[in-house]
Design a protein around this motif. Structure first.
Motif, short mmCIF file in Angstrom:
data_model
loop_
_atom_site.label_atom_id
_atom_site.label_comp_id
_atom_site.label_asym_id
_atom_site.label_seq_id
_atom_site.Cartn_x
_atom_site.Cartn_y
_atom_site.Cartn_z
N GLN A 232 -6.51 1.83 -6.84
CA GLN A 232 -7.58 0.92 -7.40
C GLN A 232 -6.41 -0.40 -7.47
N TRP A 233 -7.00 -1.63 -7.70
CA TRP A 233 -6.48 -2.76 -7.88
C TRP A 233 -6.19 -2.99 -9.25
N TRP A 234 -5.14 -3.78 -9.61
CA TRP A 234 -4.24 -3.90 -10.84
C TRP A 234 -3.77 -5.43 -10.66
N ILE B 65 -5.93 -1.67 3.41
CA ILE B 65 -6.34 -2.28 2.21
C ILE B 65 -6.80 -3.48 2.42
N VAL C 259 0.73 -1.11 0.06
CA VAL C 259 -0.05 0.05 -0.09
C VAL C 259 0.91 1.09 -0.03
N GLU D 232 -10.14 -8.62 -0.77
CA GLU D 232 -10.18 -7.88 -2.29
C GLU D 232 -9.58 -8.61 -3.18
N ARG D 233 -8.18 -8.56 -2.88
CA ARG D 233 -7.05 -9.11 -3.91
C ARG D 233 -7.39 -10.62 -4.08
N GLN E 161 -7.29 -7.26 2.20
CA GLN E 161 -6.67 -8.64 1.39
C GLN E 161 -7.84 -9.35 0.94
N TYR F 17 -2.46 -2.97 -5.16
CA TYR F 17 -3.16 -2.05 -4.95
C TYR F 17 -2.20 -0.83 -5.24
N LYS F 18 -2.40 0.11 -6.39
CA LYS F 18 -1.84 1.16 -6.66
C LYS F 18 -2.60 2.37 -7.25
N CYS G 217 -1.78 -9.51 -7.69
CA CYS G 217 -2.89 -8.56 -7.83
C CYS G 217 -2.27 -7.06 -6.67
#
Length: 122
Positions: free
Chosen positions: A87-89, A30, A20, A34-35, A32, A83-84, A81
């Motif tokens: 948003q997630w990438w 953030i 993060v 979500e990842r 995890q 977070y940058k 995955c």
């Protein structure tokens, strides 16, 4: 008393994940889950692609998705995955390159699948 105040006999709250970024203001935690959710949904899309399988692995404490061509396992790709920039990438772990935003699941699966076909054909 603040949420991070030390209270004798209790455990401290976990630190935010190291990926993060702190740009302005306080670092926010953030979740995890979500990842994992993004990687899980991407893995489901690979189930439909003929000749590819997806398995989960852990690298440096982070869950990643290994996309493996069934007939040529050495051509596998490792998708993470991260977070940058708010948003997630999805990113290629080996090449350390961003692939696509994590909310573009179908486009990401198509892009990786197309690249895998090229690798398998080579």
């Amino acid at each position: 008393m603040g949420t991070h105040a030390k209270v004798p006999g209790t455990r401290q709250a976990a630190s935010p994940p190291r990926d993060v970024e702190r740009e302005r203001g306080p670092v926010t935690f953030i979740p995890q889950r979500e990842r994992l959710s993004y990687l899980f949904h991407l893995a489901q899309l690979f189930e439909r692609l003929h000749g590819l399988m997806a398995v989960f692995a852990v690298i440096d404490g982070f869950v990643v998705l290994r996309v493996i061509p069934v007939r040529q396992p050495r051509g596998a790709r490792t998708v993470g995955c991260v977070y940058k920039q708010g948003q997630w990438w999805f990113y290629d772990v080996r090449a350390d390159q961003i692939i696509r935003p994590a909310n573009e699941l179908a486009a990401t699966a198509r892009e990786i699948g197309t690249q895998m076909e090229t690798v398998v054909a080579a």
